[in-house]
Design a protein around this motif. Sequence first.
Motif, PDB file in Angstrom:
ATOM      1  N   HIS A  16      12.916   6.742 -10.005  1.00 16.78           N
ATOM      2  CA  HIS A  16      13.063   5.448 -10.686  1.00 16.78           C
ATOM      3  C   HIS A  16      12.848   5.595 -12.191  1.00 16.78           C
ATOM      4  O   HIS A  16      13.530   4.971 -13.000  1.00 16.78           O
ATOM      5  N   SER A  17      11.855   6.406 -12.548  1.00 22.40           N
ATOM      6  CA  SER A  17      11.489   6.507 -13.969  1.00 22.40           C
ATOM      7  C   SER A  17      12.588   7.176 -14.784  1.00 22.40           C
ATOM      8  O   SER A  17      12.932   6.715 -15.875  1.00 22.40           O
ATOM      9  N   HIS A  77       6.071   9.806 -15.703  1.00 28.72           N
ATOM     10  CA  HIS A  77       6.756   8.795 -14.899  1.00 28.72           C
ATOM     11  C   HIS A  77       5.922   7.539 -14.773  1.00 28.72           C
ATOM     12  O   HIS A  77       4.724   7.550 -14.990  1.00 28.72           O
ATOM     13  N   GLU A  82       5.618  -2.024  -9.243  1.00 28.23           N
ATOM     14  CA  GLU A  82       6.886  -2.132  -9.933  1.00 28.23           C
ATOM     15  C   GLU A  82       7.300  -3.585  -9.918  1.00 28.23           C
ATOM     16  O   GLU A  82       7.192  -4.238  -8.883  1.00 28.23           O
ATOM     17  N   TYR A 121      12.858  -3.283 -15.917  1.00 31.53           N
ATOM     18  CA  TYR A 121      11.898  -2.448 -15.169  1.00 31.53           C
ATOM     19  C   TYR A 121      10.538  -2.544 -15.842  1.00 31.53           C
ATOM     20  O   TYR A 121      10.429  -2.338 -17.054  1.00 31.53           O
ATOM     21  N   PHE A 163       6.110  -1.705 -15.517  1.00 29.73           N
ATOM     22  CA  PHE A 163       5.090  -0.859 -14.890  1.00 29.73           C
ATOM     23  C   PHE A 163       3.704  -1.224 -15.416  1.00 29.73           C
ATOM     24  O   PHE A 163       3.571  -1.959 -16.408  1.00 29.73           O
ATOM     25  N   SER A 184      13.676   5.220  -3.088  1.00 29.39           N
ATOM     26  CA  SER A 184      14.555   5.577  -4.200  1.00 29.39           C
ATOM     27  C   SER A 184      15.904   4.882  -4.105  1.00 29.39           C
ATOM     28  O   SER A 184      16.447   4.441  -5.119  1.00 29.39           O
ATOM     29  N   SER A 236       5.263   4.179  -9.355  1.00 32.97           N
ATOM     30  CA  SER A 236       6.119   3.167  -8.739  1.00 32.97           C
ATOM     31  C   SER A 236       5.457   2.381  -7.615  1.00 32.97           C
ATOM     32  O   SER A 236       6.075   1.479  -7.066  1.00 32.97           O
ATOM     33  N   ASP A 289       9.898   8.848  -5.305  1.00 37.03           N
ATOM     34  CA  ASP A 289      10.654   7.732  -5.869  1.00 37.03           C
ATOM     35  C   ASP A 289      10.156   7.383  -7.267  1.00 37.03           C
ATOM     36  O   ASP A 289      10.900   6.780  -8.048  1.00 37.03           O
ATOM     37  N   ALA A 290       8.925   7.775  -7.608  1.00 39.69           N
ATOM     38  CA  ALA A 290       8.414   7.447  -8.944  1.00 39.69           C
ATOM     39  C   ALA A 290       9.190   8.200 -10.029  1.00 39.69           C
ATOM     40  O   ALA A 290       9.740   7.564 -10.946  1.00 39.69           O
TER      41      ALA A 290
END
Length: 318
Positions: A270-271, A228, A234, A176, A178, A133, A231, A266-267
Amino acid sequence: DPSTFLDTQERSSLPPNTQRSEPKHKVNAVFVMLLREKDLYGAKEAIRQIEDRFNHRYGYPYVFLNEKPFSEMFKDSLRAISKSEMKFGLIPTEHWSYPSWISKERAAEARKSMKKIIYGWSQSYRHMCRYQSGFFFQHELMLPYDYYWRIEPDVRYSCDIDFDPFLFMHENNKTYAFTVSLKEYPLTIPTLWNTTKEFMEKYPQYIAKNNALGFISNDGGESYNYCHFWSNFEIADARWMRSEAYQKYFEHLDQAGGFFYERWGDAPVHSIAAALLLSRDQIHFFREIGYFHNPFHNCPAEPELQAKCHCDPDLNIM
Ligand code: GDP
Ligand code: MN
């Protein structure tokens, strides 16, 4: 020109480990993988596919990170499978330990009470999520790079990637990207949204005008809908994560303690950051990148894309 590249490789009399290709890439970017030595074969599998499907044409470098020093044998085993540059970094202790304001006793209690939740019992998983994160993009080996592509051991890349996703990001002002999005387990993040709302109130200047709040909330920000970006894949602009806005968000979360007292991943971090701090058009879905991380797939179903893939589109998550 790929044919020149092959000629050079064949003519070289250096042993395989020292035959490095001239990079063919245009963007200042890197692959990054966090792993332990026991992940060697899963890592080789993932890198083999990245190379075959994409990187043998570009030669982007790799950074491998671990909180324990990598052995020379481990480094040699990975270096043997690609001519791309590979760097191995040790994570500084202050990025993989308890910050001073966290109570270890309370953290231990939390782990005990979360035994039935996925990774709820695990201390190392929490350090990992906090590291992903807030810190990996600050590692000294990562600082020279603008963009990163996160990979994990055991993931699969099932389609030819015959364009450069980094260049796409750069040319289209994407920050960003995904391949898979899904819902987080609510029990891992009971207070993440309230902590985020505090942040939004305290720092309204960091919230983007044309943000993607609608992706993460169905009621205008009252509650989180748990959506989300997954991650483990990424591609992102590391300069954004090093920016004041992202850093302030991470610090605000870190102070609140949920990485240890709950099990914030962390997903979702980050999202939520991407959805709030970026403008909607800076977020990108790479639908054509066939990807598998147990147990979910992103497999393009369009016939012209299928022709380049070895995945089954019926297994798609959506
Ligand atoms: P999951 O995808 O949520 O099941 O979690 P993973 O076990 O795949 O971990 C996510 C990433 O962190 C992967 O790249 C792992 O290799 C890495 N990772 C997880 N735990 C540790 C750890 O304790 N040490 C190191 N060095 N890497 C870890
Ligand atoms: Mn994983």
